[in-house]
Design an enzyme around this catalytic site. Sequence first.
Site, PDB file in Angstrom:
ATOM      1  N   LYS A  73       0.885  -1.180   0.000  1.00 32.54           N
ATOM      2  CA  LYS A  73       0.000   0.000   0.000  1.00 32.54           C
ATOM      3  C   LYS A  73       0.916   1.221   0.000  1.00 32.54           C
ATOM      4  CE  LYS A  73      -1.655   3.057   2.016  1.00 32.54           C
ATOM      5  NZ  LYS A  73      -1.402   4.475   1.591  1.00 32.54           N
ATOM      6  N   GLU A  75      -0.383   7.556  -1.109  1.00 32.71           N
ATOM      7  CA  GLU A  75      -1.335   8.036  -2.118  1.00 32.71           C
ATOM      8  C   GLU A  75      -0.883   9.359  -2.738  1.00 32.71           C
ATOM      9  OE1 GLU A  75      -1.544   7.896   1.121  1.00 32.71           O
ATOM     10  OE2 GLU A  75      -3.243   8.998   1.969  1.00 32.71           O
ATOM     11  N   ARG A  76       0.200   9.954  -2.192  1.00 33.93           N
ATOM     12  CA  ARG A  76       0.664  11.233  -2.746  1.00 33.93           C
ATOM     13  C   ARG A  76       1.408  11.050  -4.076  1.00 33.93           C
ATOM     14  NH1 ARG A  76      -1.941  13.438   0.455  1.00 33.93           N
ATOM     15  NH2 ARG A  76      -1.622  13.582   2.685  1.00 33.93           N
ATOM     16  N   SER A 122       5.256   8.481   9.508  1.00 29.21           N
ATOM     17  CA  SER A 122       5.435   9.393  10.647  1.00 29.21           C
ATOM     18  C   SER A 122       5.226   8.647  11.969  1.00 29.21           C
ATOM     19  CB  SER A 122       4.431  10.542  10.530  1.00 29.21           C
ATOM     20  OG  SER A 122       3.122  10.018  10.532  1.00 29.21           O
ATOM     21  N   CYS A 166      13.894  11.065   6.173  1.00 28.91           N
ATOM     22  CA  CYS A 166      13.892  10.706   7.600  1.00 28.91           C
ATOM     23  C   CYS A 166      15.305  10.716   8.158  1.00 28.91           C
ATOM     24  CB  CYS A 166      13.258   9.347   7.800  1.00 28.91           C
ATOM     25  SG  CYS A 166      14.243   8.039   7.093  1.00 28.91           S
ATOM     26  N   GLU A 201       9.342  17.351  14.459  1.00 32.88           N
ATOM     27  CA  GLU A 201       9.878  16.980  13.148  1.00 32.88           C
ATOM     28  C   GLU A 201       9.252  17.932  12.127  1.00 32.88           C
ATOM     29  OE1 GLU A 201       8.578  13.311  11.151  1.00 32.88           O
ATOM     30  OE2 GLU A 201      10.609  13.087  10.376  1.00 32.88           O
TER      31      GLU A 201
HETATM   32  P1  NAD Z   1       2.467   9.274   6.981  1.00 30.17           P
HETATM   33  O1  NAD Z   1       2.627   8.649   8.317  1.00 30.17           O
HETATM   34  O2  NAD Z   1       1.517  10.395   6.833  1.00 30.17           O
HETATM   35  O3  NAD Z   1       1.990   8.161   5.906  1.00 30.17           O
HETATM   36  C1  NAD Z   1       2.659   6.926   5.783  1.00 30.17           C
HETATM   37  C2  NAD Z   1       1.680   5.886   5.283  1.00 30.17           C
HETATM   38  O4  NAD Z   1       0.629   5.748   6.244  1.00 30.17           O
HETATM   39  C3  NAD Z   1       1.025   6.258   3.962  1.00 30.17           C
HETATM   40  O5  NAD Z   1       0.950   5.102   3.153  1.00 30.17           O
HETATM   41  C4  NAD Z   1      -0.357   6.751   4.366  1.00 30.17           C
HETATM   42  O6  NAD Z   1      -1.346   6.480   3.398  1.00 30.17           O
HETATM   43  C5  NAD Z   1      -0.649   5.975   5.639  1.00 30.17           C
HETATM   44  N1  NAD Z   1      -1.466   6.736   6.589  1.00 30.17           N
HETATM   45  C6  NAD Z   1      -1.492   8.075   6.762  1.00 30.17           C
HETATM   46  N2  NAD Z   1      -2.366   8.415   7.734  1.00 30.17           N
HETATM   47  C7  NAD Z   1      -2.889   7.259   8.182  1.00 30.17           C
HETATM   48  C8  NAD Z   1      -3.847   6.966   9.195  1.00 30.17           C
HETATM   49  N3  NAD Z   1      -4.422   7.916   9.929  1.00 30.17           N
HETATM   50  N4  NAD Z   1      -4.167   5.677   9.399  1.00 30.17           N
HETATM   51  C9  NAD Z   1      -3.605   4.699   8.666  1.00 30.17           C
HETATM   52  N5  NAD Z   1      -2.681   4.929   7.698  1.00 30.17           N
HETATM   53  C10 NAD Z   1      -2.329   6.196   7.461  1.00 30.17           C
HETATM   54  O7  NAD Z   1       3.937   9.679   6.495  1.00 30.17           O
HETATM   55  P2  NAD Z   1       4.343  10.491   5.196  1.00 30.17           P
HETATM   56  O8  NAD Z   1       3.971  11.911   5.375  1.00 30.17           O
HETATM   57  O9  NAD Z   1       3.916   9.772   3.976  1.00 30.17           O
HETATM   58  O10 NAD Z   1       5.934  10.341   5.267  1.00 30.17           O
HETATM   59  C11 NAD Z   1       6.765  11.202   6.001  1.00 30.17           C
HETATM   60  C12 NAD Z   1       7.070  10.628   7.365  1.00 30.17           C
HETATM   61  O11 NAD Z   1       7.670   9.345   7.231  1.00 30.17           O
HETATM   62  C13 NAD Z   1       8.063  11.469   8.148  1.00 30.17           C
HETATM   63  O12 NAD Z   1       7.663  11.500   9.488  1.00 30.17           O
HETATM   64  C14 NAD Z   1       9.370  10.707   7.996  1.00 30.17           C
HETATM   65  O13 NAD Z   1      10.311  10.927   9.013  1.00 30.17           O
HETATM   66  C15 NAD Z   1       8.879   9.298   8.004  1.00 30.17           C
HETATM   67  N6  NAD Z   1       9.825   8.390   7.397  1.00 30.17           N
HETATM   68  C16 NAD Z   1      10.522   7.571   8.214  1.00 30.17           C
HETATM   69  C17 NAD Z   1      11.462   6.714   7.676  1.00 30.17           C
HETATM   70  C18 NAD Z   1      12.246   5.807   8.569  1.00 30.17           C
HETATM   71  O14 NAD Z   1      12.898   4.918   8.033  1.00 30.17           O
HETATM   72  N7  NAD Z   1      12.225   5.950   9.872  1.00 30.17           N
HETATM   73  C19 NAD Z   1      11.686   6.671   6.299  1.00 30.17           C
HETATM   74  C20 NAD Z   1      10.933   7.526   5.486  1.00 30.17           C
HETATM   75  C21 NAD Z   1       9.999   8.386   6.050  1.00 30.17           C
END
Ligand code: NAD
Length: 495
Positions: free
Chosen positions: A173, A176-177, A226, A281, A380
Site C-alpha cells: 500500500k 497516495e501522494r 510518521s 527521515c 519533526e
Molecule cells: P504518513 O505517516 O503520513 O503516511 C505513511 C503511510 O501511512 C502512507 O501510506 C499513508 O497512506 C498511511 N497513513 C497516513 N495516515 C494514516 C492513518 N491515519 N491511518 C492509517 N494509515 C495512514 O507519512 P508520510 O507523510 O507519507 O511520510 C513522512 C514521514 O515518514 C516522516 O515522518 C518521515 O520521518 C517518516 N519516514 C521515516 C522513515 C524511517 O525509516 N524511519 C523513512 C521515510 C519516512
Amino acid sequence: MHEIQHLIDGHTVAGSSGCTGPVFDPATGEQTAKVSLASAAEVDAAVASAKAAFHEWGGVSLARRTKLMLAFRNLVVDNSDEIAQRLTAEHGKVLDDARGEVARGIENIEFSCGVADALKGTHSEQASSGVDVYTVRQPLGVVAGITPFNFPAMVPMWMFPNAVACGNTFVLKPSERDPSAPMFVAELFQEAGFPPGVLNVVNGDKVAVDRLLEHPDVKALSFVGSTPIAKYVYASATSHGKRAQALGGAKNHMVVLPDADVEMAADAAVSAAYGSAGERCMAISVVVAVGGVGDQLVDAIKIRMEKLVVGPGTDPGSEMGPLITKEARDRVAGYVQAGADAGCEVVVDGRDQAFDGDGFFLGVTLLDHVTTDMSVYTDEIFGPVLAVVRADSYADGVQMIRDNPFGNGAAIFTRDGGAARQFQRDADAGMVGINVPIPVPVGYHSFGGWNDSAFGDTTMYGPEGLRFYTRPKVLTSRWPDPSTSSVDLGFPRND
Ligand code: NAD
C-alpha cells in the site's frame, strides 16, 4: 484525468470504491492524475490473490526465486531513468536525488538475490546419540507493506524483494501522494516473470491500511511513515496478532566539535539538511555547534546556502525541488515563523525567496541560537529548515540527543578518533555517522532507528529484514541405531 489503479493478481485493476485522491506535480502545483483509493473489499481481493499465490510460491526453489529476482533487478536497472522521472514528477525531488533513490532500492534487490546463502539454517549433528537438531527459516505467508511519500520507490524496495525472496507473497500500500513510481516498479516485477499474486499493489488511504491491519490472512506488516501513524500501526497490527515493524519520524542531530574540519562539516550540513527539500527521515535537522565553532560554522553554511539553486526537479541546474504539497509548504513556513517568534535568529529565511508559478516551493532556512524548548527543535519539521543549537561541551550535545524522543540517526564531525569512538557508544540512535551526515546503511546491513523512530524489535532490510520475513522451525530427529539397519553400513565407523 489519468487514474492510477491497483495491481491485483497480476493485472491492473480499475478502482471500484468510487473514491480517488489527487496527485500533483509539486513543481507546478497542477493536479496531474488521480489515484484510486481502495475499499476494504478491494484490499480483500489483493490479500486473497496473495494467499492463493503463496501456496505455490512458498515452495518454489531458491534457484528459481534467485533467477526471477535477478531478472527483476536487471529490469529496474534498465528502467532507472523512467522510475526517476516518475519520482520527480509526483514527489518533486531533483532528478539526481531520484536516481540516487532508485540506486539505493536496487541495492536491496541485489541483497535479496543472495537469499539462498543468507537463509541457510543451522545444524547440530549428534546433539544426543543418534539425534540431530537443526533450524530452518520458513516464510510467513501473506505480508503487507505500507510506505511513505518521501521515498516512494526505495522504501517499497526495502521490503518486498526480501519478503518475496524468503518465499512470502506481498501486498503493498504505497503513499497516495506519489503512487506512479511504485506502480511502475510493481509492473516491472510482473514483467520479470513472477507468478500473479506474488506482489499486489493496492492504492489507498486509512481505509486500506485499516483493512490490512485487521485482515486475518495478513501475517506480518512493515510500515514506514510518521511517528504517530507508526505507533498506531504497530499497536493495531500486534493487537491483531501480527508480526509488525513500524519505522517513524526523526529529528537527527549532527554534533560538530571545535576541532572539526569546518568546511567539510558545512558541506555535509547543507546537503543533509536541504537535500530532497529536507523531506528525508535521515535529514539533518539540528546542528549542535560545540564550544567556539558556532560562528564560523554558521557563516560557512550561510555562504553555501546562498549558492543553492531551488527549482523544478526536471531542471538539471536545480539542487532542491519543491515540497510535496501546498499544505506541507505552508506548515514548514509556519515553523519558520514560530522560530522567529520564539526568539531564535533567522539567519536565512526561506520565505524571502520568491518563485514563479504555483509550485510548492519554499527557500532554505537557517535558524541559529535555537533552544531545546522551541517547536523548531522539538518537532519533526520535514522541510528545508536547519536549526543550530549552541552547546558548551560534547557532553551537552550527547545529552540533547538522549533527551530527544526520536532516535533515527546521529552524526559527529571531529578529527579526534577518541571522541568519535566515544560518540559511537554514547549516541542514543539506531544509525550513527562519523564525519558522515546521513549514515544510511548499505543493503547488506539493516536500517532502523531507536526510541520513537521505530516500533518493533527488528529493523528493516538486510539480515534483520530476512529475520522479520521468516520464522524459525527447529527440527529434532532420531534414527534407529545404524547397526540395526537392513542395509550393510559397514559398522563400526569413526575409525
Ligand atoms: P504518513 O505517516 O503520513 O503516511 C505513511 C503511510 O501511512 C502512507 O501510506 C499513508 O497512506 C498511511 N497513513 C497516513 N495516515 C494514516 C492513518 N491515519 N491511518 C492509517 N494509515 C495512514 O507519512 P508520510 O507523510 O507519507 O511520510 C513522512 C514521514 O515518514 C516522516 O515522518 C518521515 O520521518 C517518516 N519516514 C521515516 C522513515 C524511517 O525509516 N524511519 C523513512 C521515510 C519516512
